[in-house]
Design a protein around this motif. Structure first.
Motif, PDB file in Angstrom:
ATOM      1  N   SER A 124     -68.927 -78.616  16.536  1.00  0.00           N
ATOM      2  CA  SER A 124     -70.241 -77.935  16.210  1.00  0.00           C
ATOM      3  C   SER A 124     -71.368 -78.430  17.076  1.00  0.00           C
ATOM      4  N   PHE A 125     -72.307 -77.108  17.094  1.00  0.00           N
ATOM      5  CA  PHE A 125     -73.417 -77.559  17.927  1.00  0.00           C
ATOM      6  C   PHE A 125     -74.285 -78.691  17.245  1.00  0.00           C
ATOM      7  N   GLU A 126     -74.501 -78.917  16.014  1.00  0.00           N
ATOM      8  CA  GLU A 126     -74.802 -80.116  15.473  1.00  0.00           C
ATOM      9  C   GLU A 126     -74.423 -81.291  15.861  1.00  0.00           C
ATOM     10  N   TYR A 127     -73.146 -81.662  15.742  1.00  0.00           N
ATOM     11  CA  TYR A 127     -72.635 -82.626  16.305  1.00  0.00           C
ATOM     12  C   TYR A 127     -72.825 -83.123  17.730  1.00  0.00           C
ATOM     13  N   ARG A 128     -72.579 -82.076  18.470  1.00  0.00           N
ATOM     14  CA  ARG A 128     -72.797 -82.064  19.811  1.00  0.00           C
ATOM     15  C   ARG A 128     -74.419 -82.490  20.376  1.00  0.00           C
ATOM     16  N   ALA A 129     -75.244 -81.986  19.497  1.00  0.00           N
ATOM     17  CA  ALA A 129     -76.655 -82.167  19.783  1.00  0.00           C
ATOM     18  C   ALA A 129     -77.066 -83.437  19.245  1.00  0.00           C
ATOM     19  N   ARG A 130     -76.787 -83.741  18.062  1.00  0.00           N
ATOM     20  CA  ARG A 130     -77.294 -85.024  17.137  1.00  0.00           C
ATOM     21  C   ARG A 130     -76.889 -86.180  17.569  1.00  0.00           C
ATOM     22  N   VAL A 131     -75.363 -86.348  17.918  1.00  0.00           N
ATOM     23  CA  VAL A 131     -74.879 -87.530  17.951  1.00  0.00           C
ATOM     24  C   VAL A 131     -75.463 -88.326  19.148  1.00  0.00           C
ATOM     25  N   VAL A 132     -75.834 -87.476  20.265  1.00  0.00           N
ATOM     26  CA  VAL A 132     -76.764 -88.095  21.386  1.00  0.00           C
ATOM     27  C   VAL A 132     -77.928 -88.668  20.881  1.00  0.00           C
ATOM     28  N   ARG A 133     -78.801 -87.989  20.207  1.00  0.00           N
ATOM     29  CA  ARG A 133     -80.063 -88.242  20.058  1.00  0.00           C
ATOM     30  C   ARG A 133     -80.315 -89.254  18.854  1.00  0.00           C
ATOM     31  N   GLU A 134     -79.438 -89.250  17.997  1.00  0.00           N
ATOM     32  CA  GLU A 134     -79.461 -89.931  16.479  1.00  0.00           C
ATOM     33  C   GLU A 134     -78.182 -90.433  16.129  1.00  0.00           C
ATOM     34  N   SER A 135     -77.474 -91.163  17.001  1.00  0.00           N
ATOM     35  CA  SER A 135     -76.024 -91.396  16.741  1.00  0.00           C
ATOM     36  C   SER A 135     -75.853 -92.145  15.455  1.00  0.00           C
TER      37      SER A 135
END
Ligand code: FE
Length: 198
Positions: A124-135
């Motif tokens: 998902s776009f959400e996991y791929r983007a967010r886990v980097v910024r706010e793991s």
């Protein structure tokens, strides 16, 4: 105002897959039974249970543990788990103060022979983007609470390098057989969004 209906809608995934298969076949770009063969392998051979056996082996055999740390590709192959998208596997070892988590920010790469194909949420776009910024927040939302003193390291896998997380062996599992230890290791644990729980 008249209803505006789309004049065409996308074909189903199955139909698009079939059309692509026919087009490739017509151009002789795929050997006979290639798709069937890889479908079988994907369904029956690429499985996180393999990665679970790798982790369990590392927990009980210090020599294998070292081989896994220094050359995970060879160590996984040693247990019978070689194969495509497993040509360069790196094992990321957790410690009491460090937690590793995997993402493919570009698409959906996993080490197929030991992690299996990726789950939908991993793509998902959400996991791929967010886990980097706010793991830390993302892991908490997925049910994994890590205290602030544990560093979280996010690893962006690529087509060339495929990761697997080597979690810490839980306390209370001393003397457990490998098979029982392997039961604690899920695909989520190997990706790093969960911990083994006894
Ligand atoms: Fe990818």
């Amino acid at each position: 105002m008249a209803d505006r209906q789309p004049t065409s809608s996308p074909a189903s995934r199955a139909n698009r897959t079939r059309a692509l298969e026919i087009a490739l076949s017509d151009e002789n770009l795929i050997p006979e039974n290639y798709v069937e063969k890889y479908t079988q392998i994907a369904e029956h051979e690429w499985d996180a249970k393999n990665g679970a056996m790798v982790v369990a082996e590392a927990w009980v055999d210090p020599d294998f543990h070292e081989r896994l740390r220094t050359n995970a590709t060879a160590a996984c192959a040693e247990l019978g788990f070689p194969g495509p998208q497993g040509e360069y596997i790196v094992a990321l070892e957790n410690t009491p103060t460090l937690h590793n988590v995997i993402v493919c920010t570009l698409c959906s790469c996993t080490a197929w022979p030991v992690l299996g194909l990726p789950p939908d949420w991993y793509k998902s776009f959400e996991y791929r983007a967010r886990v980097v910024r706010e793991s830390r927040t993302v892991l908490r939302e997925m049910g994994l609470y890590l205290p602030d003193e544990i560093e979280i390291r996010v690893w962006d896998t690529t087509a060339e390098t495929r990761y697997m997380v080597l979690p810490c062996r839980p306390k209370g599992t001393e003397g457990w057989a490998k098979e029982a230890l392997a039961q604690l290791i899920t695909q989520d644990v190997l990706i790093g969004v969960a911990l083994p729980v006894i």
